[in-house]
Write a protein that holds these residues in place. Structure first.
Motif, PDB file in Angstrom:
ATOM      1  N   ASP A  41       2.427   6.531  27.307  1.00  0.00           N
ATOM      2  CA  ASP A  41       3.301   6.223  26.447  1.00  0.00           C
ATOM      3  C   ASP A  41       3.045   7.027  25.080  1.00  0.00           C
ATOM      4  N   SER A  42       2.904   8.489  25.111  1.00  0.00           N
ATOM      5  CA  SER A  42       2.253   9.109  24.188  1.00  0.00           C
ATOM      6  C   SER A  42       2.798   9.117  22.852  1.00  0.00           C
ATOM      7  N   ARG A  43       4.022   8.778  22.837  1.00  0.00           N
ATOM      8  CA  ARG A  43       4.729   8.764  21.263  1.00  0.00           C
ATOM      9  C   ARG A  43       4.879   7.388  20.920  1.00  0.00           C
ATOM     10  N   GLY A  44       4.465   6.153  21.785  1.00  0.00           N
ATOM     11  CA  GLY A  44       4.500   4.828  21.378  1.00  0.00           C
ATOM     12  C   GLY A  44       5.993   4.270  21.447  1.00  0.00           C
ATOM     13  N   SER A  45       6.724   4.471  22.373  1.00  0.00           N
ATOM     14  CA  SER A  45       7.994   3.999  22.525  1.00  0.00           C
ATOM     15  C   SER A  45       8.088   2.779  22.639  1.00  0.00           C
ATOM     16  N   LEU A  46       7.277   1.973  23.434  1.00  0.00           N
ATOM     17  CA  LEU A  46       6.930   0.500  23.440  1.00  0.00           C
ATOM     18  C   LEU A  46       6.819  -0.154  22.109  1.00  0.00           C
ATOM     19  N   ARG A  47       5.817   0.551  21.441  1.00  0.00           N
ATOM     20  CA  ARG A  47       5.441   0.083  20.268  1.00  0.00           C
ATOM     21  C   ARG A  47       6.846   0.108  19.166  1.00  0.00           C
ATOM     22  N   ALA A  48       7.413   1.290  19.296  1.00  0.00           N
ATOM     23  CA  ALA A  48       8.747   1.392  18.602  1.00  0.00           C
ATOM     24  C   ALA A  48       9.660   0.352  18.810  1.00  0.00           C
ATOM     25  N   LEU A  49       9.785   0.131  20.038  1.00  0.00           N
ATOM     26  CA  LEU A  49      10.837  -1.059  20.426  1.00  0.00           C
ATOM     27  C   LEU A  49      10.368  -2.442  19.891  1.00  0.00           C
ATOM     28  N   ALA A  50       9.125  -2.715  19.810  1.00  0.00           N
ATOM     29  CA  ALA A  50       8.503  -3.917  19.307  1.00  0.00           C
ATOM     30  C   ALA A  50       8.836  -4.058  17.733  1.00  0.00           C
ATOM     31  N   THR A  51       9.064  -3.128  17.254  1.00  0.00           N
ATOM     32  CA  THR A  51       9.200  -2.863  15.625  1.00  0.00           C
ATOM     33  C   THR A  51      10.733  -3.222  15.330  1.00  0.00           C
ATOM     34  N   SER A  52      11.643  -3.174  16.455  1.00  0.00           N
ATOM     35  CA  SER A  52      13.122  -3.712  16.131  1.00  0.00           C
ATOM     36  C   SER A  52      13.412  -4.827  14.995  1.00  0.00           C
ATOM     37  N   ASP A  81      18.133   6.103   3.201  1.00  0.00           N
ATOM     38  CA  ASP A  81      16.680   6.670   4.051  1.00  0.00           C
ATOM     39  C   ASP A  81      16.529   5.813   5.059  1.00  0.00           C
ATOM     40  N   VAL A  82      16.225   6.324   6.386  1.00  0.00           N
ATOM     41  CA  VAL A  82      15.313   5.822   7.387  1.00  0.00           C
ATOM     42  C   VAL A  82      13.996   6.041   7.279  1.00  0.00           C
ATOM     43  N   ALA A  83      13.150   4.882   6.701  1.00  0.00           N
ATOM     44  CA  ALA A  83      11.942   5.132   6.474  1.00  0.00           C
ATOM     45  C   ALA A  83      10.953   4.848   7.568  1.00  0.00           C
ATOM     46  N   SER A  84      11.579   3.838   8.679  1.00  0.00           N
ATOM     47  CA  SER A  84      10.533   3.662   9.771  1.00  0.00           C
ATOM     48  C   SER A  84      10.343   4.767  10.609  1.00  0.00           C
ATOM     49  N   PRO A  85       9.009   5.294  10.951  1.00  0.00           N
ATOM     50  CA  PRO A  85       8.818   6.205  11.911  1.00  0.00           C
ATOM     51  C   PRO A  85       9.192   5.490  13.221  1.00  0.00           C
ATOM     52  N   ALA A  86       9.618   6.570  14.170  1.00  0.00           N
ATOM     53  CA  ALA A  86      10.352   6.287  15.420  1.00  0.00           C
ATOM     54  C   ALA A  86      10.043   7.737  16.198  1.00  0.00           C
ATOM     55  N   PRO A  87       9.724   7.408  17.597  1.00  0.00           N
ATOM     56  CA  PRO A  87       9.658   8.722  18.298  1.00  0.00           C
ATOM     57  C   PRO A  87      10.744   9.286  18.691  1.00  0.00           C
ATOM     58  N   SER A 133      15.012   4.746  19.909  1.00  0.00           N
ATOM     59  CA  SER A 133      13.952   3.582  19.604  1.00  0.00           C
ATOM     60  C   SER A 133      14.147   3.218  18.210  1.00  0.00           C
ATOM     61  N   ALA A 134      15.096   3.628  17.197  1.00  0.00           N
ATOM     62  CA  ALA A 134      15.257   3.618  15.868  1.00  0.00           C
ATOM     63  C   ALA A 134      16.622   3.234  15.848  1.00  0.00           C
ATOM     64  N   LEU A 135      17.216   2.313  16.807  1.00  0.00           N
ATOM     65  CA  LEU A 135      18.595   2.123  16.531  1.00  0.00           C
ATOM     66  C   LEU A 135      18.812   1.126  15.655  1.00  0.00           C
ATOM     67  N   TRP A 136      18.107   0.031  15.262  1.00  0.00           N
ATOM     68  CA  TRP A 136      18.258  -0.783  14.238  1.00  0.00           C
ATOM     69  C   TRP A 136      18.057  -0.426  12.733  1.00  0.00           C
ATOM     70  N   SER A 137      17.456   0.540  12.746  1.00  0.00           N
ATOM     71  CA  SER A 137      17.039   1.382  11.319  1.00  0.00           C
ATOM     72  C   SER A 137      18.441   2.251  10.945  1.00  0.00           C
ATOM     73  N   MET A 138      19.102   2.570  12.054  1.00  0.00           N
ATOM     74  CA  MET A 138      20.390   3.153  11.686  1.00  0.00           C
ATOM     75  C   MET A 138      21.577   2.311  11.680  1.00  0.00           C
TER      76      MET A 138
END
Length: 392
Positions: free
Chosen positions: A19-30, A152-158, A162-167
């Motif tokens: 998971d080179s860009r941390g997709s699972l980690r990004a989902l965990a930050t929802s 602004d969408v400040a949370s980093p996401a790959p 995986s950034a659905l909830w920021s938007m």
């Protein structure tokens, strides 16, 4: 059929390495995405969207990984919105949009051509403007020139997937302020808590026999999946799931919602991907099939049914929910009789956005585990990269 490596799924280190860009980690930050987006929206002045007169209409523009924002607002606003809510993926902007209307444009990068063009045209016509995306982006610049409000969408996401909830969170807050939906900050805080619970339940270190997302991934990997929602709300989650399975796990998936999709889904039970072709009556593999004499087993249909939370007796929509449940039960019964493998996921929570969040979070994890179990990086597709190169 593709093979999903269960041992690989149970190795958190192997998952992290692929998971080179941390997709699972990004989902965990929802859950954290929701909380940060509430703060960002407040600081941007989201309350000013509803500070004046209610707009004549609202148009929401998003596409790709953020397109579900349109679908969510549409399904939540549809039952009782005092003004029309429409969605658009690409230009042109409808001719009736003008100074009395509100246009909401969403793009994680702030560079998606569809939302950007729609926002620019809305600003030119004098429509009110709310944009959600990266700071210092073309979308933010268009919004500033149109005297709109940019969050602004400040949370980093790959990826935008995986950034659905920021938007989505700022859009829901604006819609709540306008009286289009009932989705206050307090309700979104409960959504954040639910997403945190889902992240704990589906964490990478949780073994596959207790992790519900890994269980679903292992089963669906052996099928041709169909995702079916039992109503309008779960239909949005089904559409999101199908998009995630295709884009993240690279598995073509069809989807639909009841009652409209009942006939087309059930008709597939007569076809070549149902219980025929060397499958056991229960939809599993035939233990006596000889791969040298009988050939490889045919792909089998798999039905993932997303069920809404049962409605309490006496509620206004109890009878409608009861009828929808009966239809879903009938489809599931037909599927099992035809030898189709069936999985059911029931929504959690009481408020519509909570129920939707619980289903989306689960299927997002399933799609990501599917990709990783098949040896694929969830965020990187060679062919998508080549397509961008060819069209740039």
């Amino acid at each position: 059929m593709p093979h999903l490596d269960e041992a690989f799924l149970d190795s958190a280190e192997s998952l992290e390495a692929l998971d080179s860009r941390g997709s699972l980690r990004a989902l965990a930050t929802s859950g954290a995405q929701v909380r940060r987006a509430i703060v960002a929206a407040r600081e941007a002045g989201i309350d000013r969207v509803a500070g004046g007169d209610r707009p004549r209409s609202v148009l929401v523009a998003s596409l790709g990984g953020s397109s579900v924002v349109c679908d969510v607002l549409d399904v939540l606003a549809e039952p009782g919105s005092p003004v029309p809510v429409t969605t658009r993926r690409e230009a042109p902007l409808p001719g009736w949009i003008g100074p009395l209307d509100l246009v909401i444009a969403v793009s994680l990068s702030g560079r998606a051509q569809g939302p950007l063009a729609l926002a620019a045209e809305a600003a030119r016509r004098g429509a009110s403007l709310l944009t959600v995306g990266a700071s210092d982006s073309p979308l933010a610049d268009v919004c500033a020139r149109g005297r709109g409000i940019h969050v602004d969408v400040a949370s980093p996401a790959p990826t935008s997937r995986s950034a659905l909830w920021s938007m989505l969170t700022p859009v829901l807050l604006a819609a709540d302020g306008l009286g289009l939906v009932d989705c206050s900050e307090a309700e979104l805080e409960r959504v954040a808590d639910l997403l945190d619970e889902r992240a704990e339940e589906c964490r990478p270190s949780s073994e596959s026999f207790v992790n519900p997302a890994k269980v679903l991934a292992l089963g669906l990997a052996e099928t041709v999946p169909v995702v079916l929602g039992d109503g309008a709300l779960t239909g949005v989650a089904a559409g999101r799931a199908a998009a995630m399975f295709a884009r993240t796990a690279r598995i073509p998936t069809t989807h639909g919602s009841l009652p409209d999709a009942a006939s087309q889904v059930v008709a597939c039970f007569d076809g070549p991907f149902s219980g025929a072709g060397g499958a056991a009556p229960d939809g599993g593999s035939d233990l006596f099939a000889d791969p040298f004499l009988d050939g490889p087993p045919a792909p089998q249909l798999g039905l993932l049914v997303l069920r809404d939370h049962p409605v309490a007796p006496g509620a206004p929509d109890h009878l409608d929910a009861l009828e929808a449940g009966r239809l879903a039960d009938a489809v599931v019964g037909s599927a099992r009789d035809a030898g189709v493998r069936v999985w059911e996921v029931e929504a959690l929570g009481g408020h519509p956005i909570e129920r939707l969040a619980s289903l989306i979070a689960m299927t997002d994890y399933v799609a990501t585990y599917l990709a990783l179990g098949l040896g694929l990086d969830p965020a990187v597709s060679r062919h998508v990269t080549e397509l961008r190169d060819r069209t740039s």
